[in-house]
Scaffold this active site. Structure first.
Site, PDB file in Angstrom:
ATOM      1  N   HIS A 254       0.748  -1.227   0.174  1.00  0.00           N
ATOM      2  CA  HIS A 254       0.004   0.003  -0.050  1.00  0.00           C
ATOM      3  C   HIS A 254       1.005   1.363   0.067  1.00  0.00           C
ATOM      4  CE1 HIS A 254      -3.081   2.814   1.029  1.00  0.00           C
ATOM      5  NE2 HIS A 254      -3.964   1.867   0.428  1.00  0.00           N
ATOM      6  N   GLU A 309      -7.971  -5.392   0.172  1.00  0.00           N
ATOM      7  CA  GLU A 309      -8.407  -6.141  -0.751  1.00  0.00           C
ATOM      8  C   GLU A 309      -8.420  -7.645  -0.633  1.00  0.00           C
ATOM      9  OE1 GLU A 309     -10.018  -4.445  -2.380  1.00  0.00           O
ATOM     10  OE2 GLU A 309      -9.346  -2.717  -3.583  1.00  0.00           O
TER      11      GLU A 309
HETATM   12  N1  CMC Z   1       4.025  -7.555  -4.713  1.00  0.00           N
HETATM   13  C1  CMC Z   1       5.349  -7.576  -5.061  1.00  0.00           C
HETATM   14  N2  CMC Z   1       6.137  -6.499  -4.899  1.00  0.00           N
HETATM   15  C2  CMC Z   1       5.424  -5.194  -4.515  1.00  0.00           C
HETATM   16  C3  CMC Z   1       4.190  -5.099  -4.077  1.00  0.00           C
HETATM   17  C4  CMC Z   1       3.377  -6.464  -4.193  1.00  0.00           C
HETATM   18  N3  CMC Z   1       2.070  -6.293  -4.258  1.00  0.00           N
HETATM   19  N4  CMC Z   1       3.602  -3.780  -3.863  1.00  0.00           N
HETATM   20  C5  CMC Z   1       4.724  -3.035  -4.157  1.00  0.00           C
HETATM   21  N5  CMC Z   1       5.914  -3.941  -4.481  1.00  0.00           N
HETATM   22  C6  CMC Z   1       7.413  -3.748  -4.367  1.00  0.00           C
HETATM   23  C7  CMC Z   1       7.573  -2.869  -5.793  1.00  0.00           C
HETATM   24  O1  CMC Z   1       7.949  -3.891  -6.750  1.00  0.00           O
HETATM   25  C8  CMC Z   1       8.568  -2.127  -5.476  1.00  0.00           C
HETATM   26  O2  CMC Z   1       9.817  -2.822  -5.373  1.00  0.00           O
HETATM   27  P1  CMC Z   1      11.234  -1.889  -5.897  1.00  0.00           P
HETATM   28  O3  CMC Z   1      11.546  -0.868  -4.655  1.00  0.00           O
HETATM   29  O4  CMC Z   1      12.152  -3.302  -5.850  1.00  0.00           O
HETATM   30  O5  CMC Z   1      11.184  -1.348  -7.266  1.00  0.00           O
HETATM   31  C9  CMC Z   1       8.415  -1.445  -4.061  1.00  0.00           C
HETATM   32  O6  CMC Z   1       7.516  -2.732  -3.476  1.00  0.00           O
HETATM   33  C10 CMC Z   1       7.673  -0.161  -3.802  1.00  0.00           C
HETATM   34  O7  CMC Z   1       6.505  -0.353  -4.728  1.00  0.00           O
HETATM   35  P2  CMC Z   1       5.658   1.028  -5.312  1.00  0.00           P
HETATM   36  O8  CMC Z   1       5.381   0.598  -6.572  1.00  0.00           O
HETATM   37  O9  CMC Z   1       6.420   2.165  -5.248  1.00  0.00           O
HETATM   38  O10 CMC Z   1       4.468   0.881  -4.283  1.00  0.00           O
HETATM   39  P3  CMC Z   1       3.168   2.218  -4.781  1.00  0.00           P
HETATM   40  O11 CMC Z   1       3.050   2.914  -3.467  1.00  0.00           O
HETATM   41  O12 CMC Z   1       3.500   2.951  -5.812  1.00  0.00           O
HETATM   42  O13 CMC Z   1       2.166   0.986  -4.987  1.00  0.00           O
HETATM   43  C11 CMC Z   1       0.324  -0.456  -4.523  1.00  0.00           C
HETATM   44  C12 CMC Z   1       1.269   0.751  -4.151  1.00  0.00           C
HETATM   45  C13 CMC Z   1      -0.740  -0.874  -3.938  1.00  0.00           C
HETATM   46  C14 CMC Z   1      -0.162   0.062  -6.141  1.00  0.00           C
HETATM   47  C15 CMC Z   1       1.321  -2.034  -4.838  1.00  0.00           C
HETATM   48  O14 CMC Z   1       1.690  -2.049  -3.484  1.00  0.00           O
HETATM   49  C16 CMC Z   1       0.531  -2.746  -5.691  1.00  0.00           C
HETATM   50  O15 CMC Z   1       0.634  -2.932  -6.896  1.00  0.00           O
HETATM   51  N6  CMC Z   1      -0.080  -3.911  -4.878  1.00  0.00           N
HETATM   52  C17 CMC Z   1      -0.682  -4.781  -5.496  1.00  0.00           C
HETATM   53  C18 CMC Z   1      -2.158  -4.406  -6.118  1.00  0.00           C
HETATM   54  C19 CMC Z   1      -3.056  -4.106  -4.943  1.00  0.00           C
HETATM   55  O16 CMC Z   1      -3.196  -5.168  -3.931  1.00  0.00           O
HETATM   56  N7  CMC Z   1      -3.790  -3.046  -4.823  1.00  0.00           N
HETATM   57  C20 CMC Z   1      -4.976  -2.670  -3.895  1.00  0.00           C
HETATM   58  C21 CMC Z   1      -4.538  -1.756  -3.150  1.00  0.00           C
HETATM   59  S1  CMC Z   1      -5.613  -1.374  -1.700  1.00  0.00           S
HETATM   60  C22 CMC Z   1      -6.618  -0.446  -2.254  1.00  0.00           C
HETATM   61  C23 CMC Z   1      -6.588   1.081  -2.472  1.00  0.00           C
HETATM   62  O17 CMC Z   1      -6.575   1.558  -1.432  1.00  0.00           O
HETATM   63  O18 CMC Z   1      -6.641   1.423  -3.711  1.00  0.00           O
END
Ligand code: CMC
Length: 368
Positions: A254, A309
């Site tokens: 998140h 989720e």
């Molecule tokens: N599985 C594996 N790696 C992950 C995940 C995951 N679910 N989420 C983040 N990471 C890794 C990502 O690859 C990155 O690694 P690195 O530093 O090596 O590049 C690091 O963690 C930071 O990720 P980020 O993309 O900068 O994180 P973000 O804040 O932009 O993304 C997120 C947040 C929710 C989009 C992401 O965690 C994700 O894609 N999760 C899976 C989809 C999901 O479950 N979405 C529902 C979110 S809750 C509902 C809402 O409030 O919208």
């Protein structure tokens, strides 16, 4: 520390609606902890709190519920538009189009209203249920004024009065998912409204943002993941393969929560009662702890835990919601938060107009 990509850490607005403390794992709606409200209130009471800023008296609640249930019937032209859409349209696209078709046509001064918020919120379950039953070749079910918002949604989908345990679990999910600060869909809606556009246009933008798998599309992916894993023995190999390929595990991570998502915790408690002895749920709990350990191994320091989720998927599955309706059902609950934000935006409006930093080429003659 603010970051240019994804507006991380940037404050876009002040709000009285909710506070998300990602370090402490705290979610507060107008002074109350959301996880407490989820167990104690009806969805209508929680909606009243968000829209009006205080809990209703008994009399206010009765009037409010009568008004709300009187707004559920779909106008004929909205049904006609829904019927025209191709069968392969996803439900979120149907919803976006139907909200457009339901736009209030009174032109004149710009005045987003609570009446509009209530009307669109009341219509969304009717749109989903109408389309769902028509697509399945079933007769649509008219709304039941004796039932609350959550029970009536299940009733319109199935044609049967739902079990109280299902209504209770879904109500908890709806309250926990109804509002969450400046998430992508809420921000999208506020940006559109800030141009003095109408509520329907802002809601269409929010629905479009919600549709994406990184935001509202995750719960059905969680079900697909658990169905594909199928047994505890297969779990580690399956998860490692995904992580080795650089894929994300849905239902984890998140932007704001760097500890357990309090919504996931509350839903897990709720679902334990509903799914005792359920093998799928047992697998979900196993995969949660295994995946959290593996994420810590593959992505050390990123603090990736289950988000709402993951257990939303378990609740929705337990109440027999078809997985194609998971994101639309999240939308049913989030309508209250979105519209509350739109009203708040209207009350202190200034058009959103951030800047970009140009990193492209310059003409040779340009002075820099
Ligand atoms: N599985 C594996 N790696 C992950 C995940 C995951 N679910 N989420 C983040 N990471 C890794 C990502 O690859 C990155 O690694 P690195 O530093 O090596 O590049 C690091 O963690 C930071 O990720 P980020 O993309 O900068 O994180 P973000 O804040 O932009 O993304 C997120 C947040 C929710 C989009 C992401 O965690 C994700 O894609 N999760 C899976 C989809 C999901 O479950 N979405 C529902 C979110 S809750 C509902 C809402 O409030 O919208």
């Amino acid at each position: 520390m603010a970051s240019v990509t994804g507006l991380e850490g940037i404050v876009a607005a002040e709000t009285e609606l909710s506070m998300v403390d990602g370090e402490k794992g705290l979610l507060i709606y107008r002074g109350y902890e959301a996880k407490r409200l989820a167990l104690e209130l009806s969805y209508e009471e929680a909606a009243y709190l968000l829209w009006y800023g205080q809990l209703p008296t008994e009399e206010q609640l009765v009037d409010f519920c009568v008004k709300w249930s009187g707004l559920r019937a779909l106008p004929a032209e909205v049904k006609a538009v829904i019927d025209l859409l191709p069968q392969e349209f996803e439900m979120m696209s149907v919803l976006r189009t139907a909200i457009s078709a339901a736009e209030e046509t009174n032109r004149g001064t710009w005045s987003p209203s609570l009446e509009g918020a209530l009307r669109y919120t009341a219509l969304v379950p009717s749109i989903i249920a109408y389309r769902y039953r028509r697509s399945a070749g079933l007769e649509p079910v008219e709304p039941n004024p004796q039932l609350g918002h959550v029970a009536n949604y299940l009733f319109m989908l199935t044609g049967e009065v739902p079990l109280p345990a299902h209504v209770k679990a879904l109500t908890a999910y709806f309250i926990l998912a109804m509002e969450h600060g400046m998430n992508a869909s809420t921000f999208a809606g506020r940006v559109v409204l800030s141009t003095q556009s109408d509520m329907a246009s802002a809601l269409c933008a929010a629905i479009g943002a919600m549709k994406g798998p990184l935001h509202g599309g995750a719960p059905s992916e969680v079900v697909h993941m658990l169905d594909a894993i199928a047994t505890k023995e297969r779990a580690e190999g399956w998860l490692r393969q995904r992580l080795d390929e650089g894929q994300r595990l849905m239902g984890f991570g998140h932007r704001v929560y760097k500890t357990f998502d309090p919504r996931a915790e509350a839903l897990r408690e709720m679902i334990i009662r509903l799914s005792a002895d359920d093998a799928w749920f047992e697998l979900a709990v196993y995969v949660e702890s295994l995946a959290t350990r593996l994420l810590d191994e593959y992505k050390p320091g990123r603090k990736l835990y289950t988000n709402v989720e993951f257990y939303a998927a378990a609740v929705l599955r337990a109440v027999n919601m078809p997985s194609a309706l998971f994101t639309p059902t999240f939308t049913v609950s989030r309508m209250v938060g979105w519209t509350a934000h739109l009203l708040e935006q209207a009350g202190c409006n200034r058009i959103f107009r951030p800047q970009s930093i140009y990193i492209g080429a310059m003409p040779e003659t340009a002075e820099v």
